[in-house]
Structure formats: structure tokens, C-alpha cells
Design a protein around this motif. Sequence first.
Motif, PDB file in Angstrom:
ATOM      1  N   ARG A  90       0.839  -1.208   0.000  1.00  0.00           N
ATOM      2  CA  ARG A  90       0.000   0.000   0.000  1.00  0.00           C
ATOM      3  C   ARG A  90       0.875   1.260   0.000  1.00  0.00           C
ATOM      4  O   ARG A  90       0.565   2.246  -0.664  1.00  0.00           O
ATOM      5  N   GLY A 123      -1.108  -3.257  -3.975  1.00  0.00           N
ATOM      6  CA  GLY A 123      -1.313  -2.326  -2.871  1.00  0.00           C
ATOM      7  C   GLY A 123      -2.544  -1.472  -2.981  1.00  0.00           C
ATOM      8  O   GLY A 123      -2.930  -0.815  -2.003  1.00  0.00           O
ATOM      9  N   SER A 194      -4.760  -6.129   1.832  1.00  0.00           N
ATOM     10  CA  SER A 194      -5.193  -5.851   0.468  1.00  0.00           C
ATOM     11  C   SER A 194      -5.696  -7.142  -0.182  1.00  0.00           C
ATOM     12  O   SER A 194      -5.065  -8.194  -0.083  1.00  0.00           O
TER      13      SER A 194
END
Length: 571
Positions: A90, A123, A194
Motif C-alpha cells: 500500500r 497495494g 489488500s
Amino acid sequence: MNAFADWLLSLAHALFNPGFCPGDWVWATVAAGALTALFPVAGAVLVALMRKFTGNRYDTGTIAAIGVIAFVFSFGLPWMAFNGISSIYRAAAVGTSSLSKADLATLNREYCSFIGTQSDYLGGGQNVFETIFYPSGNVLAYGYYLGALVGLPVLALLFMILQARTAMRRGPKWPGRLLWAGFVLFVVFSVGVSANAGVFLWLGFLPIAMLGIIPIALVGPPSWSVINKPERPRPEPRREPPPQVPPPPPPQPPRQYTPTAVAPAAQELAAVPGPVPVPPGSTANGGGRYRRIKRLGHGGFGTVWQAVDNQLGRTVALKIAHAPDRDTEERMRREARALAMVDHPNCVRVYDLVEEPDGLALVMEYLEGQSLSTAVDTMGPLDDIAAGRLWATMAGALAAAHEKGVLHRDVKPSNVILDPQGMPHLIDFGIARSRGDSTMTATGMMIGTPDFVAPEQAAGAAASPASDAWQLAATVSYALSGYPPRGTRETPMAALMAAARAEPVSKLPQRSAHARLLIASLDNEPRRRPTLHTVVREVEGFLARSGKSTDGPVTRIVPRQGGTTRAMPPR
């Protein structure tokens, strides 16, 4: 957490990063999932190794150790890995990752048009919770994510349970719940990962969860000597002396037959070694008290009669010796003393010891029914449920005898009587001996039956509780297969020589659920055999898992016309 995940992800990328679709970092994510799955496996291996020394003693310290291992290896480290890797991706998607410039360059590379940039794919987008409960794609995409993010963890959980059960072999399975319960917590607390990264992490996790059972199995269960090791006695706390109030009489265990008090002579037998006194009120020839009805059996030692007690009006069994010599009388007294000390609903009871016109007679409980050997011959081998009930019941009866210091030394199918309700009873303590009694000598006397004698007994070693346990296991094996465990021999001497040479068992019931416990119980080395208490616990656990009770019938004896009986399978 990020430092640990960064190290794990870099290691995975170094180990496995093929440069083709869907991308090197996507494949590295699969490798990271596989590395993460090694943590629960390591935890289960540690528990299996710990049980090598602790066996089945689950005190506060042992449970706390298993709990800590479960928290660290099944929950803590996997959670740190999954959530940390997701955080790295992320951060890379927004350009704030802690990865090196070289790693970011490849992470921002596009390998497949349907994947796009790896950093955005791994991400960006929704997390696991949002993808499952708030889907934004079409039905096919939702099915894909549902199968990967729910189906894969569920399959992994099944293998986590198998890992825990493998680590808890030869013992209760409930402590293993701590291991897979930690895994459940890890799955629940990883819903913020995620979604795309989670799919590939679980794809790597599942195969290692499957293969992880192998190293746990290689560690092996604790030895029977460790399992049978007695616990250290705990010091009794100091208490104030209770008031001098006479204690209530102890409750008597329920018996199948009408309870009858043991004769005063039998009570004295249990307390005083040596010669057995003649019961008060008895005459030299029994006073005509016992009226014989029919002969039940005849052997090298004596004759057993069905008789009626004229004073009490009950049916009894009279065991009368052939020759009233001194050794024979001593053996009769020893059998009476042994039986008088044992109080168990599945052991034949002794009532009296009297002088009959043709010899010394042991007055015993009369058991209507037939022997286990006859039942197996007429109806065939027992199933696992019936054999389990037989084993647990007879093991409990022998354990009660051993607690009184009494060894049976001739457990065999013909010495197990099945009553009309199908309940087994252990009879014929004719060569029973209390530990500490002087050894009797008799020319040609064989201690035990060759087909069912323990190897150490046949080799001349002293009998022990482990010998009785071996003979009982041999009897159960016969009930399951119809053959003695070492097979049959042409002559008793050949069978005795086979036992003395400790020839391997060759007629065990291979497809029985009790096969592994039988192999352990028929070990040639007495110290490696499970104790009778361990056998009871293992067999009762099998019956409980099968939804059956221990106190059910082994067979049901159905009377025929003319007084004979036949055995029917249990219902």
C-alpha cells in the motif's frame, strides 16, 4: 512489524521471482505466503517435541507453554507477515515505500495488461473485508475473490486441525485446539489485508499447510514409557483435624447380579496370608449345604459344578480339586485369597471355601452364559465397537486386581464369560498370585496358555501387570480376528517355544480401528507396552468418538431350547 515483513518479503523475492506474468513481486508474494505457513508448522513441531518429555501430563505450565506457542506461531508471526506485506504494498502504491530503489523499479513494472502495475495491483483496491461484504466488481470477479479469500483459508484451517491432531497423537486432542484456534484469530484479524495481495499470500500458504503434516508426523508421538510415567505426588495441604464423627459407609459399586456380602472367611482371606480358615458353621464335608446340579467343566486341576446353596437358596459354582494334596489345597487357598481381595463388577466373586466329601471346594458366583472363545467360534469375530467394550471392561477389571496386588496370569478367551446381557466377566484365577506370595512349584505345571502367554512369561521371567496386559490384548486380537496373535501351532510345546522366542505376531486384525493400540500392547518389551489405564483411556476415547457407550453389551446371548445358548451381534 514492517521491518519483519520487509525482511520476509525481500527473502521471498530473492528466493522466487520469475520474470513473467503476472510479475516477479506477485510470485514473490506467493513465496512469502509459503514462508508464513512455516510458522504454524514450527509451532506444532515444538508442541510434538515437548510432548516427547511431558507425555499427557497437562498441568498449568504445560498448557501455558502450548498457549504461548500457539499465540506466537499460529497467530502473532503470521499476522505480522500478512499485514506487514500488505502495508508495504500500500505504501509503494502511493510512493512512500521503504523498499530500495531497485525493488521499487521492478515493483512499478507492468508484466500483464490485465494486472497493470504490480504496485497498484498488490497495494491498491479494496481490502479483504470490503471485497467480501461490499463487492464492487461483477459476479465472476466476486466468485473469484470469495473462493480465494474464504475457500483457501477454510482449507488451510482443515490442515491446521490435522497438524494439531498429529502433534497430539497418543493423547487427548483438546490441547491441540489452542494451535488451530490461534490460526482462526489470525484469519479474522487479517481482513484488513489488500485483497489482491491476500489472494496470492493464501495461494502460497495452503500447499505448505498441507505438506507441514509430514515433519510433525516424523517427530512422532511420545513413547508409551513417557505416557505411562506416574505424575509426581503433590504435597497435601495442612488441614485442621475434622471432628470425630463416624464416616458414612462407602457406596458400593453397582453390580449386575444381586449383591451378596463376602463370607467372613473370604474377608479374612483378604487380610491374613497363609492357611485359609474353615468358615464358621461349616462341617468337614460342607454340612450338605451345597447340592450339585450338573457338571460345568472338567480339567487337569479339578471339576467345576453348578450347585445350589441350600441355606441361602442361590445358585453357585463349586470348584473342587481332583487330588487333595498339600500343594493343591495351597493353590485353592491362594485363588480364594486373590479373589476375595478383588471387588469389581466384571470379576467373578468368591463366596466361601469349604470341605466337600471329595475335596476342598471353592464356592464362587455362578455366571450363566458362555465363554468368549465359544461366542467367537459360533458367531464369528467381533466388530470394533464390541471389541472396544470388551477391552475397556476387562482392562478395568484387571487394573482393579492389580491395585490389590493380584496378578491373573492366564487371561484368555475361555476365561472371559459373556452373561445373558452380553456383559463380559473375568473368571478362573486358578493360577492367580498375590505379589509377595511364595512361588508354588508343581511338576509339569504351565503358567498360562501357550497361545496367549506373554513372551517374558514363556521365557521364564516373573509375571507382571504388563504380562496380564499382553494376554488381554491377545484375547482382544482373537476376538477381532478369530486367531491367536502368533497364530496356531500343532502342539502346546511348539506354541510355548514360539512364545519363548518372542516370534512376531502375524494374525492381527489389520483393518481394525484398534490395530495400532494392539501392536503397541503386544510389544515384546514389557516396559514399552501401554498400561491398562492408558488402554482404558484410549479405547473409551474411540467409543466416545463413535457415539457408543463403554457399558454396552459385547454380545447378546439368546437361550435355545434345551438350555444351550448362542451369541448374537450387539445392537
